[in-house]
Structures are given as C-alpha cells and as structure tokens.
Design an enzyme around this catalytic site. Structure first.
Site, mmCIF file in Angstrom:
data_model
loop_
_atom_site.group_PDB
_atom_site.id
_atom_site.type_symbol
_atom_site.label_atom_id
_atom_site.label_comp_id
_atom_site.label_asym_id
_atom_site.label_seq_id
_atom_site.Cartn_x
_atom_site.Cartn_y
_atom_site.Cartn_z
ATOM 1 N N GLN A 97 12.148 -14.466 6.057
ATOM 2 C CA GLN A 97 10.997 -15.249 5.501
ATOM 3 C C GLN A 97 11.025 -15.039 4.096
ATOM 4 O O GLN A 97 10.963 -14.185 3.529
ATOM 5 C CB GLN A 97 9.493 -14.441 6.048
ATOM 6 C CG GLN A 97 8.342 -15.099 5.921
ATOM 7 C CD GLN A 97 7.225 -13.886 6.101
ATOM 8 O OE1 GLN A 97 7.314 -12.900 6.165
ATOM 9 N NE2 GLN A 97 5.944 -14.427 6.247
ATOM 10 N N ARG B 170 0.667 -1.210 0.078
ATOM 11 C CA ARG B 170 -0.054 0.101 0.140
ATOM 12 C C ARG B 170 0.833 1.266 -0.004
ATOM 13 O O ARG B 170 0.306 2.406 -0.066
ATOM 14 C CB ARG B 170 -0.833 0.204 1.196
ATOM 15 C CG ARG B 170 -1.993 -1.047 1.150
ATOM 16 C CD ARG B 170 -2.811 -1.579 2.420
ATOM 17 N NE ARG B 170 -1.891 -2.376 3.197
ATOM 18 C CZ ARG B 170 -2.368 -2.970 4.396
ATOM 19 N NH1 ARG B 170 -3.167 -2.564 4.845
ATOM 20 N NH2 ARG B 170 -1.215 -3.636 5.084
ATOM 21 N N GLY C 131 -7.573 -5.012 11.949
ATOM 22 C CA GLY C 131 -8.444 -6.136 12.375
ATOM 23 C C GLY C 131 -9.166 -5.849 13.463
ATOM 24 O O GLY C 131 -9.029 -4.718 14.383
ATOM 25 N N GLU D 49 -9.806 -9.847 10.404
ATOM 26 C CA GLU D 49 -9.407 -8.619 9.657
ATOM 27 C C GLU D 49 -10.337 -8.256 8.670
ATOM 28 O O GLU D 49 -11.123 -9.000 8.442
ATOM 29 C CB GLU D 49 -8.351 -9.666 8.690
ATOM 30 C CG GLU D 49 -6.868 -10.200 9.324
ATOM 31 C CD GLU D 49 -6.376 -9.128 10.075
ATOM 32 O OE1 GLU D 49 -6.019 -8.098 9.549
ATOM 33 O OE2 GLU D 49 -6.244 -9.232 11.280
ATOM 34 N N SER E 226 37.551 43.559 -1.100
ATOM 35 C CA SER E 226 36.465 43.078 -1.766
ATOM 36 C C SER E 226 36.780 42.498 -3.230
ATOM 37 O O SER E 226 37.516 42.913 -3.860
ATOM 38 C CB SER E 226 35.267 44.179 -2.020
ATOM 39 O OG SER E 226 34.751 44.349 -0.697
ATOM 40 N N ALA F 265 41.570 45.255 -3.125
ATOM 41 C CA ALA F 265 40.390 44.884 -3.604
ATOM 42 C C ALA F 265 40.386 44.621 -5.108
ATOM 43 O O ALA F 265 41.275 44.801 -5.863
ATOM 44 C CB ALA F 265 39.146 46.115 -3.482
ATOM 45 N N ASP G 50 5.942 -1.630 11.868
ATOM 46 C CA ASP G 50 5.221 -0.678 11.093
ATOM 47 C C ASP G 50 4.499 0.348 12.479
ATOM 48 O O ASP G 50 3.392 0.981 11.944
ATOM 49 C CB ASP G 50 4.418 -0.872 10.065
ATOM 50 C CG ASP G 50 3.167 -1.835 10.381
ATOM 51 O OD1 ASP G 50 3.019 -2.233 11.503
ATOM 52 O OD2 ASP G 50 2.520 -1.941 9.550
HETATM 53 C C1 UD1 Z 1 -2.030 -6.421 11.173
HETATM 54 C C2 UD1 Z 1 -2.937 -7.581 11.895
HETATM 55 C C3 UD1 Z 1 -4.030 -6.378 12.395
HETATM 56 C C4 UD1 Z 1 -3.830 -5.498 13.027
HETATM 57 C C5 UD1 Z 1 -2.955 -4.397 12.409
HETATM 58 C C6 UD1 Z 1 -2.242 -3.605 13.171
HETATM 59 C C7 UD1 Z 1 -2.422 -9.597 10.834
HETATM 60 C C8 UD1 Z 1 -2.970 -10.776 10.003
HETATM 61 N N1 UD1 Z 1 -3.374 -8.376 10.989
HETATM 62 O O1 UD1 Z 1 -2.447 -5.895 9.849
HETATM 63 O O2 UD1 Z 1 -5.148 -7.272 12.945
HETATM 64 O O3 UD1 Z 1 -5.101 -4.636 13.251
HETATM 65 O O4 UD1 Z 1 -1.743 -5.309 11.908
HETATM 66 O O5 UD1 Z 1 -1.453 -2.575 12.828
HETATM 67 O O6 UD1 Z 1 -1.435 -9.652 11.661
HETATM 68 N N2 UD1 Z 1 4.853 -8.893 8.006
HETATM 69 C C9 UD1 Z 1 5.788 -9.928 7.565
HETATM 70 N N3 UD1 Z 1 5.514 -11.001 6.799
HETATM 71 C C10 UD1 Z 1 4.436 -11.221 6.088
HETATM 72 C C11 UD1 Z 1 3.453 -10.080 6.475
HETATM 73 C C12 UD1 Z 1 3.618 -8.938 7.012
HETATM 74 O O7 UD1 Z 1 6.905 -9.636 8.051
HETATM 75 O O8 UD1 Z 1 4.262 -12.264 5.417
HETATM 76 C C13 UD1 Z 1 5.038 -7.823 8.746
HETATM 77 C C14 UD1 Z 1 5.159 -6.401 7.924
HETATM 78 O O9 UD1 Z 1 6.281 -6.104 7.474
HETATM 79 C C15 UD1 Z 1 4.465 -5.695 9.072
HETATM 80 C C16 UD1 Z 1 3.696 -6.413 9.900
HETATM 81 O O10 UD1 Z 1 4.289 -7.826 9.694
HETATM 82 O O11 UD1 Z 1 5.692 -5.023 9.779
HETATM 83 C C17 UD1 Z 1 2.221 -6.283 10.039
HETATM 84 O O12 UD1 Z 1 1.988 -6.582 8.515
HETATM 85 P P1 UD1 Z 1 0.903 -5.601 7.853
HETATM 86 O O13 UD1 Z 1 0.682 -6.158 6.389
HETATM 87 O O14 UD1 Z 1 1.103 -4.274 7.981
HETATM 88 O O15 UD1 Z 1 -0.229 -6.188 8.505
HETATM 89 P P2 UD1 Z 1 -1.857 -5.208 8.526
HETATM 90 O O16 UD1 Z 1 -2.701 -5.443 7.619
HETATM 91 O O17 UD1 Z 1 -1.382 -3.786 9.038
HETATM 92 CA CA CA Z 2 0.466 -2.646 9.325
#
Ligand code: UD1
Ligand code: CA
Length: 463
Positions: free
Chosen positions: A77, A17, A144, A157, A408, A426, A107
């Site tokens: 990962q 996003r 969520g 979610e 100058s 100058a 984040d």
């Molecule tokens: C997530 C939560 C949501 C919560 C929100 C709060 C889940 C499924 N949802 O949603 O309930 O309200 O955070 O801010 O957990 N990441 C990985 N590997 C992945 C996917 C994500 O490391 O495969 C990391 C991202 O880099 C990020 C964090 O996990 O730092 C959260 O992922 P993000 O996609 O931002 O989740 P949200 O949709 O915000």
């Molecule tokens: Ca997030």
C-alpha cells in the site's frame, strides 16, 4: 463446493500513536512481534492463502514474515490513507468469486484460535455476506463504535463520532469475514471520511447492507482478546494480559510460579513439571526448561536449554546456552552465548562463562572468567582463574583436560593446553602447555625475613 478462505492482514499503518521508528505491528509482545500472533491465527484456522498488506517499514516486516511463513504473500500500500484502501490493494490479488475473505488488523495479538474458529462457523451457518466481531469494553476510547438500529448496523469511528455515540461501549474489533463478491463491490464504493479524509474499512458494513445483503454481528464476551494496540499504554496492557495467560498455562501444567504478579515469561517458553520459578525472573523466548528445576529470583534466561533438576541461584544470566541435568548455576553467574554446561557442573558466584564447554562434574565456584575454552570432566577451577583469551587481535583457545586441578588466581594465557590430571600451582601465569599429570607452576620463590615487622616499626618511629 469448497470455498477457499483468504486472509488479509493489515500491517501497512504507520502507528503514529506509538511515536516510534519501528512499524507498529513489529513491536514485540510476549517476546514476539505482534503480527506473529495474527499470522499464527491465520495459519491455524486454516487459511488457504495469507496476504499481508505492507507499507510503513515494509522491509523489516517482509524480512521477518517471509523467513517464517514462506507462503505468505505481500501487497504494497503506497500511501497509508486508510484501512479500506489497504484492503482494496489486497483484493487485486484475489480472483475467485466464491471465496471468503477474513480480514484481520495486524495489531490485535491476543486473539484466540477458538474465537476465530467459532466466528467462522457462525458466519458460514448464517449465510451472510459479511460478519464482524464486536465486544463491550469498559473503556471504549479509540475504537470504532457499533450502532445497532433494528437489524441494521453502522460502525462509526471515534474521530467522526459525537458525544452520544462515544458513550456507546460496543466496539468494532477489526475482525471481518466477507464474501469476496460483496467485498470487491463494496470496497470501490467507500468514500473518504469528511472528518479525517481516510478511507475506512468499517464503511463496508453500511455499504453491504445497502446492497440488500445479509450481515451478521458476532459479539464476543472475551473483550481482552480483541484489544488493539495503538499506543505504548495498550502495548503494556497487552503484555500484562499475555504474561498472565502464559503463567496460568504453566501453572496448569504443574509449574510453581511463586508470585505471578512479578514473574515474566515470554510466549514460546516451555517449562517442565515440578519446576519452581521465583519472582522477578525474565524467561525469554527460545528457552526450554526441564522438570524439577529451581529458578531463583532475579534470573534472566534467554534462548537457553536447561535440563532437568538444574538449580539457577539468584541474579544469574544465561543466554543461548545449554545446561545439563542437576547442574548448579549462580548466584550472580553469567553464562554467555554458545556455552555448553554438562551434567552436575557447578558454576558459582561471579563466574563468567563465554563460548566454552564444561564437562560433567566440573566446578568453577568463585570469581572466574572462562572464555573460548574446552574444559573436560571433573576439573576443578580455583577461585580467580582467568582464561586470557584475547591478545588484542584475536580470540585464542584454552583446552583443559579431564580431572585437571587449576589453582586459584591462575592466568591461562591462550592458546594453551593443560593435560589430563595436571595441577597448576596457585597464582601462576601459564603461557606454555602443561603435560598430562604434571605440575605447572610459575611464580617466584617466597622469602621470609625474620623480625622485619619489629625493625620497620622502630625505624618509622614506633607508630
Ligand atoms: C480500526 C477500526 C476501528 C476498530 C479498531 C479495532 C478502521 C477505520 N477502524 O481502528 O473501527 O475499532 O481498528 O482495533 O478500520 N492499516 C493499513 N493501512 C492504512 C491504515 C491502517 O494497513 O492505511 C493497518 C494498520 O497497520 C493496523 C490496522 O490497519 O494494523 C488498523 O489500523 P489502525 O490505524 O490501528 O486502526 P484503528 O484506529 O485502531
Ligand atoms: Ca488499531
């Protein structure tokens, strides 16, 4: 027995996003990558071990983190198929069944140490197998949602939720404490979402309850601390919140902020008391400003040390340099990196200083370029003086000793040395060294032709 606390920071996501080539957790807020704040919180708690899950853009994140947090451990990962999968990768690094695990999203940079500490204490007291933080948001879109039925919690979610659930304002903050024992069991049992195919970490709340384990919900009334940054809009919002917090802290410590709505000071800047900052200044990380300084409007200061009593007049730029006590800079001055401006120096309008040192009480008040120069004390640099430091191939040095007077419009063709107390006439182009106390002058003698103007007028038809 002392149980250890392991912290897992999730930082592998793409951040779709954000529409960016930079991994999301690396985007700066308050002048620092957002993951930096999360790391600081993990250290302060303290955590016995920090595990960062990396994936998208992992090189840049690992490079940054490993330079600052030697003990941080990385797990990779391979495919970003959800937060539960990210945690699962990390659990392979944990071993002791008695440990607790804190899981933080990379984040969520506005989180305070106080909130985390309190959450940890309450979690310990409650003897739960899992605790999670929630908050009530006016606009819960994107998060969520927390569904509470009696003592049972479910997190759904948004993408998987119907209209009714989307109306719920209680959101999951993405901050969890969980016993390692419960976590390893639960994480294996997470199934992909039928809607998105992703493995949601939030599912462990439901799973651990179904294992007949105790769950605690930590509701915080500080929703601004749990803002998750998913897009540029939430990035801008977090920036604003963080900046206001910074300004509030500075004001509490005796700094006057003339107009907090229009002043931008990054997170790690320090400013001493009775200093004043006028609007539209950007003061960036690495900067330390002393007491009784006046920073006028439109000024940009980055990674600089400004000592007590300095006045920086409007629209000046100071970068990676030191400015001594009671110096006056600007208006419209530019101090480029690696410059040392000593006490009581005056740098005036349209003066550029680059990689140079200026000794105490020296003045360069108008329209000059001083580059790669060592300038002594009490030197007067006249308007329009230029150090010609570049010969097209390399940079050459200029040395001007104490109390020299540079007239100058002088061009100092480097390498060149002007001795102590020497005077430069100058408009000279100085290509040879000038000895101590001498006059250096390079210009053709002036001729006056009497009556020339009248003669010219009659010749050209008296116009
Ligand atoms: C997530 C939560 C949501 C919560 C929100 C709060 C889940 C499924 N949802 O949603 O309930 O309200 O955070 O801010 O957990 N990441 C990985 N590997 C992945 C996917 C994500 O490391 O495969 C990391 C991202 O880099 C990020 C964090 O996990 O730092 C959260 O992922 P993000 O996609 O931002 O989740 P949200 O949709 O915000
Ligand atoms: Ca997030």
């Amino acid at each position: 027995m002392h149980t250890k606390l392991y912290t897992i920071i999730l930082a592998a996501g793409e951040g779709k996003r954000m529409k960016s080539d930079i991994p999301k957790v690396f985007h700066p807020v308050g002048g620092l990558p957002m993951i930096e704040y999360v790391l600081r919180r993990a250290i302060e708690l303290p955590s016995d071990r920090i595990i960062v899950v990396v994936g998208t853009g992992k090189e840049i994140i690992m490079d940054y983190v490993s330079k600052r947090y030697e003990d941080a451990f990385f797990v990779h990962q391979n495919r970003q198929i959800g937060t539960a999968d990210a945690v699962k990768t990390a659990t392979h690094e944990l071993t002791d069944l008695e440990d607790d695990v804190l899981i933080l999203n990379g984040d969520v940079p506005l989180l305070s140490n106080a909130l985390l500490k309190d959450f940890y204490e309450q979690y310990k007291k409650s003897k739960s197998s899992l605790g999670f933080v929630s908050a009530r948001l006016d606009n819960p879109a994107g998060y969520g949602r927390v569904i509470k039925k009696g003592t049972r919690f479910t997190i759904l979610e948004e993408r998987d939720a119907d209209e009714k659930v989307r109306k719920i304002q209680e959101i999951n903050a993405g901050i969890y404490l969980v016993s390692y024992k419960a976590l390893v069991k639960a994480i294996e049992r997470v199934e992909p979402s039928p809607v998105t195919g992703e493995y949601y970490l939030t599912d462990i709340v439901r799973i651990i309850q179904s294992m007949k384990k105790k769950i605690m919900n930590y509701h915080t009334d500080k929703p601004e601390q749990v803002i998750g940054i998913n897009d540029r809009k939430s990035l801008a919002f977090s920036e604003k919140v963080l900046n206001q917090k910074k300004l509030t802290r500075l004001m509490a410590n005796g700094v006057t902020i003339y107009d907090p709505d229009n002043t931008y000071i990054e997170h790690d800047v320090a400013i001493g008391k009775d200093s004043i900052v006028y609007p539209n200044c950007f003061i960036m990380n690495g900067t330390k400003i002393g007491s009784r300084c006046i920073i006028w409007n439109g000024t940009i200061i980055k990674n600089a040390r400004i000592n007590d009593g300095v006045e920086v007049k409007p629209y000046s730029i100071i970068e990676q340099s030191t400015v001594g006590r009671d110096a006056v800079i600007g208006p419209y001055a530019r101090i480029r990196p690696e410059s040392v401006i000593e006490d009581n120096v005056h740098i005036g309008n349209f003066v550029e200083i680059k990689k140079s040192s200026l000794g105490r009480g020296t003045k360069a008040n108008h329209l000059s370029y001083i580059g790669d120069a060592t300038v002594g004390s009490r030197v007067n640099i006249g308007a329009g003086t230029i150090t010609c430091n570049y010969d097209g191939f390399k940079k050459n040095l200029t040395v001007i000793e104490d109390e020299a007077f540079i007239g100058s419009d002088t061009a100092l063709v480097a390498p060149v040395h002007v001795g102590r107390g020497a005077i430069i006439g100058a408009a000279s182009a100085i290509t040879k060294d000038v000895p101590t106390g001498a006059l250096g002058i390079e210009r053709s003698e002036q001729r006056n032709i009497e009556g020339y103007a009248m003669k010219r007028k009659s010749k050209l038809g008296g116009r």
